[in-house]
Motif scaffolding. Structure first.
Motif, PDB file in Angstrom:
ATOM      1  N   ASP A  64     -59.935 -62.132 -19.033  1.00 52.92           N
ATOM      2  CA  ASP A  64     -60.513 -61.901 -17.714  1.00 52.92           C
ATOM      3  C   ASP A  64     -60.603 -60.401 -17.421  1.00 52.92           C
ATOM      4  OD1 ASP A  64     -61.603 -63.044 -15.317  1.00 52.92           O
ATOM      5  OD2 ASP A  64     -59.796 -62.354 -14.290  1.00 52.92           O
ATOM      6  N   GLU A  65     -59.570 -59.665 -17.798  1.00 49.76           N
ATOM      7  CA  GLU A  65     -59.571 -58.211 -17.584  1.00 49.76           C
ATOM      8  C   GLU A  65     -60.685 -57.554 -18.397  1.00 49.76           C
ATOM      9  OE1 GLU A  65     -56.562 -54.643 -18.713  1.00 49.76           O
ATOM     10  OE2 GLU A  65     -55.677 -56.360 -17.677  1.00 49.76           O
ATOM     11  N   ASN A  66     -60.884 -57.997 -19.637  1.00 53.74           N
ATOM     12  CA  ASN A  66     -61.941 -57.451 -20.481  1.00 53.74           C
ATOM     13  C   ASN A  66     -63.318 -57.769 -19.902  1.00 53.74           C
ATOM     14  OD1 ASN A  66     -62.915 -56.086 -22.827  1.00 53.74           O
ATOM     15  ND2 ASN A  66     -63.358 -58.074 -23.728  1.00 53.74           N
ATOM     16  N   VAL A  67     -63.497 -58.992 -19.420  1.00 57.04           N
ATOM     17  CA  VAL A  67     -64.774 -59.384 -18.820  1.00 57.04           C
ATOM     18  C   VAL A  67     -65.057 -58.528 -17.590  1.00 57.04           C
ATOM     19  CG1 VAL A  67     -65.937 -61.232 -17.551  1.00 57.04           C
ATOM     20  CG2 VAL A  67     -64.871 -61.718 -19.744  1.00 57.04           C
ATOM     21  N   GLU A  68     -64.044 -58.315 -16.761  1.00 56.34           N
ATOM     22  CA  GLU A  68     -64.242 -57.484 -15.567  1.00 56.34           C
ATOM     23  C   GLU A  68     -64.652 -56.062 -15.951  1.00 56.34           C
ATOM     24  OE1 GLU A  68     -64.425 -58.267 -12.340  1.00 56.34           O
ATOM     25  OE2 GLU A  68     -64.232 -60.314 -13.058  1.00 56.34           O
ATOM     26  N   HIS A  69     -64.033 -55.525 -16.986  1.00 56.35           N
ATOM     27  CA  HIS A  69     -64.389 -54.183 -17.456  1.00 56.35           C
ATOM     28  C   HIS A  69     -65.849 -54.150 -17.920  1.00 56.35           C
ATOM     29  CE1 HIS A  69     -64.213 -50.343 -19.514  1.00 56.35           C
ATOM     30  NE2 HIS A  69     -64.698 -50.944 -20.579  1.00 56.35           N
ATOM     31  N   LEU A  70     -66.243 -55.134 -18.735  1.00 59.43           N
ATOM     32  CA  LEU A  70     -67.616 -55.178 -19.235  1.00 59.43           C
ATOM     33  C   LEU A  70     -68.619 -55.393 -18.113  1.00 59.43           C
ATOM     34  CD1 LEU A  70     -67.136 -57.204 -22.528  1.00 59.43           C
ATOM     35  CD2 LEU A  70     -67.659 -54.766 -22.300  1.00 59.43           C
ATOM     36  N   LEU A  71     -68.270 -56.222 -17.141  1.00 58.58           N
ATOM     37  CA  LEU A  71     -69.171 -56.421 -15.999  1.00 58.58           C
ATOM     38  C   LEU A  71     -69.354 -55.120 -15.225  1.00 58.58           C
ATOM     39  CD1 LEU A  71     -68.071 -59.943 -14.739  1.00 58.58           C
ATOM     40  CD2 LEU A  71     -70.283 -59.327 -15.735  1.00 58.58           C
ATOM     41  N   GLY A  72     -68.296 -54.342 -15.094  1.00 60.13           N
ATOM     42  CA  GLY A  72     -68.408 -53.039 -14.445  1.00 60.13           C
ATOM     43  C   GLY A  72     -69.329 -52.102 -15.214  1.00 60.13           C
ATOM     44  N   GLU A  73     -69.209 -52.115 -16.541  1.00 61.06           N
ATOM     45  CA  GLU A  73     -70.080 -51.287 -17.390  1.00 61.06           C
ATOM     46  C   GLU A  73     -71.546 -51.717 -17.236  1.00 61.06           C
ATOM     47  OE1 GLU A  73     -69.298 -48.690 -19.393  1.00 61.06           O
ATOM     48  OE2 GLU A  73     -67.176 -48.771 -18.889  1.00 61.06           O
ATOM     49  N   ILE A  74     -71.770 -53.014 -17.175  1.00 58.36           N
ATOM     50  CA  ILE A  74     -73.131 -53.536 -17.032  1.00 58.36           C
ATOM     51  C   ILE A  74     -73.706 -53.151 -15.671  1.00 58.36           C
ATOM     52  CG2 ILE A  74     -74.433 -55.689 -16.751  1.00 58.36           C
ATOM     53  CD1 ILE A  74     -72.626 -56.796 -19.067  1.00 58.36           C
ATOM     54  N   GLU A  75     -72.928 -53.311 -14.623  1.00 61.43           N
ATOM     55  CA  GLU A  75     -73.396 -52.928 -13.278  1.00 61.43           C
ATOM     56  C   GLU A  75     -73.744 -51.439 -13.238  1.00 61.43           C
ATOM     57  OE1 GLU A  75     -74.247 -54.923 -10.882  1.00 61.43           O
ATOM     58  OE2 GLU A  75     -73.503 -56.671 -11.944  1.00 61.43           O
ATOM     59  N   ALA A  76     -72.909 -50.613 -13.861  1.00 59.19           N
ATOM     60  CA  ALA A  76     -73.171 -49.168 -13.885  1.00 59.19           C
ATOM     61  C   ALA A  76     -74.463 -48.872 -14.654  1.00 59.19           C
ATOM     62  CB  ALA A  76     -71.983 -48.424 -14.505  1.00 59.19           C
ATOM     63  N   ALA A  77     -74.692 -49.592 -15.756  1.00 59.30           N
ATOM     64  CA  ALA A  77     -75.926 -49.389 -16.532  1.00 59.30           C
ATOM     65  C   ALA A  77     -77.149 -49.799 -15.720  1.00 59.30           C
ATOM     66  CB  ALA A  77     -75.853 -50.178 -17.837  1.00 59.30           C
ATOM     67  N   LEU A  78     -77.045 -50.901 -14.991  1.00 62.01           N
ATOM     68  CA  LEU A  78     -78.162 -51.328 -14.139  1.00 62.01           C
ATOM     69  C   LEU A  78     -78.437 -50.297 -13.040  1.00 62.01           C
ATOM     70  CD1 LEU A  78     -77.349 -55.136 -13.948  1.00 62.01           C
ATOM     71  CD2 LEU A  78     -79.354 -54.091 -15.041  1.00 62.01           C
ATOM     72  N   GLU A  79     -77.398 -49.693 -12.527  1.00 58.15           N
ATOM     73  CA  GLU A  79     -77.591 -48.633 -11.528  1.00 58.15           C
ATOM     74  C   GLU A  79     -78.251 -47.405 -12.153  1.00 58.15           C
ATOM     75  OE1 GLU A  79     -74.557 -47.619  -8.763  1.00 58.15           O
ATOM     76  OE2 GLU A  79     -73.914 -49.714  -8.560  1.00 58.15           O
ATOM     77  N   ARG A  80     -77.879 -47.084 -13.395  1.00 62.36           N
ATOM     78  CA  ARG A  80     -78.519 -45.950 -14.070  1.00 62.36           C
ATOM     79  C   ARG A  80     -80.005 -46.226 -14.283  1.00 62.36           C
ATOM     80  NH1 ARG A  80     -73.724 -46.249 -16.850  1.00 62.36           N
ATOM     81  NH2 ARG A  80     -74.662 -47.065 -18.760  1.00 62.36           N
ATOM     82  N   ILE A  81     -80.351 -47.480 -14.568  1.00 65.94           N
ATOM     83  CA  ILE A  81     -81.774 -47.831 -14.694  1.00 65.94           C
ATOM     84  C   ILE A  81     -82.465 -47.575 -13.356  1.00 65.94           C
ATOM     85  CG2 ILE A  81     -83.400 -49.749 -14.944  1.00 65.94           C
ATOM     86  CD1 ILE A  81     -81.546 -50.873 -17.139  1.00 65.94           C
ATOM     87  N   ALA A  82     -81.847 -48.021 -12.278  1.00 66.68           N
ATOM     88  CA  ALA A  82     -82.440 -47.847 -10.943  1.00 66.68           C
ATOM     89  C   ALA A  82     -82.576 -46.370 -10.578  1.00 66.68           C
ATOM     90  CB  ALA A  82     -81.595 -48.577  -9.901  1.00 66.68           C
ATOM     91  N   ARG A  83     -81.625 -45.533 -10.984  1.00 65.82           N
ATOM     92  CA  ARG A  83     -81.655 -44.096 -10.676  1.00 65.82           C
ATOM     93  C   ARG A  83     -82.535 -43.295 -11.631  1.00 65.82           C
ATOM     94  NH1 ARG A  83     -75.742 -44.263 -10.522  1.00 65.82           N
ATOM     95  NH2 ARG A  83     -75.929 -43.215 -12.514  1.00 65.82           N
ATOM     96  N   GLY A  84     -82.917 -43.927 -12.745  1.00 68.34           N
ATOM     97  CA  GLY A  84     -83.738 -43.210 -13.722  1.00 68.34           C
ATOM     98  C   GLY A  84     -82.937 -42.383 -14.708  1.00 68.34           C
ATOM     99  N   THR A  85     -81.649 -42.661 -14.841  1.00 67.70           N
ATOM    100  CA  THR A  85     -80.814 -41.897 -15.772  1.00 67.70           C
ATOM    101  C   THR A  85     -80.345 -42.732 -16.960  1.00 67.70           C
ATOM    102  OG1 THR A  85     -78.811 -42.406 -14.504  1.00 67.70           O
ATOM    103  CG2 THR A  85     -79.978 -40.354 -13.953  1.00 67.70           C
ATOM    104  N   TYR A  86     -80.814 -43.973 -17.047  1.00 72.53           N
ATOM    105  CA  TYR A  86     -80.396 -44.845 -18.145  1.00 72.53           C
ATOM    106  C   TYR A  86     -80.844 -44.261 -19.476  1.00 72.53           C
ATOM    107  CZ  TYR A  86     -79.864 -48.962 -21.092  1.00 72.53           C
ATOM    108  OH  TYR A  86     -79.500 -49.823 -22.094  1.00 72.53           O
ATOM    109  N   GLY A  87     -79.959 -44.319 -20.462  1.00 67.04           N
ATOM    110  CA  GLY A  87     -80.296 -43.855 -21.801  1.00 67.04           C
ATOM    111  C   GLY A  87     -80.067 -42.379 -22.020  1.00 67.04           C
ATOM    112  N   THR A  88     -79.485 -41.701 -21.037  1.00 70.31           N
ATOM    113  CA  THR A  88     -79.186 -40.277 -21.157  1.00 70.31           C
ATOM    114  C   THR A  88     -77.685 -40.103 -21.349  1.00 70.31           C
ATOM    115  OG1 THR A  88     -81.029 -39.735 -19.699  1.00 70.31           O
ATOM    116  CG2 THR A  88     -79.346 -38.037 -20.006  1.00 70.31           C
TER     117      THR A  88
END
Length: 120
Positions: A64-88
């Motif tokens: 559960d702790e690992n899943v929560e960590h990965l979900l946080g990473e995914i949410e942050a990546a989706l935010e980077r897509i929205a901000r235009g900084t994904y992939g940098t």
């Protein structure tokens, strides 16, 4: 090179759904007795039964702790897509190779900076 942000958004969203589903299937509300048919439920309980139940709960907590960590990473990546900084790369500012993003779609470091971080 231009990244297909919609593709990566879908990959990240699909992974988020998969992880949430996995978390739901791993979370056990019952005891080992419920799951195994009464192994650890009476006065004649065996130490091994209690140890197994404890191990399973700790395993669930770790997953559960690992899943929560990965979900946080995914949410942050989706935010980077929205901000235009994904992939940098957050260290050097260069674009992260598409091959790396396909392997780790929430990556924040290019492969060189990831290797450097792992060495230190």
């Amino acid at each position: 090179m231009s990244l297909d942000l919609e593709l990566f958004r879908r990959v990240l969203e699909d992974e988020r759904v998969r992880l949430r589903s996995a978390r739901e299937s791993v979370n056990h509300d019952g005891s080992l007795a419920d799951e195994t048919g009464d192994l650890a439920s009476g006065p004649g309980d065996h130490l091994a039964d209690h140890a197994t139940e404890t191990f399973m709960r700790e395993l669930d907590d770790g997953l559960d702790e690992n899943v929560e960590h990965l979900l946080g990473e995914i949410e942050a990546a989706l935010e980077r897509i929205a901000r235009g900084t994904y992939g940098t790369c957050v260290v050097c500012g260069r674009q992260i190779d598409e091959e790396r993003l396909r392997a780790v779609p929430y990556a924040t470091l290019c492969i060189d900076d990831k290797r450097a971080r792992e060495r230190s």
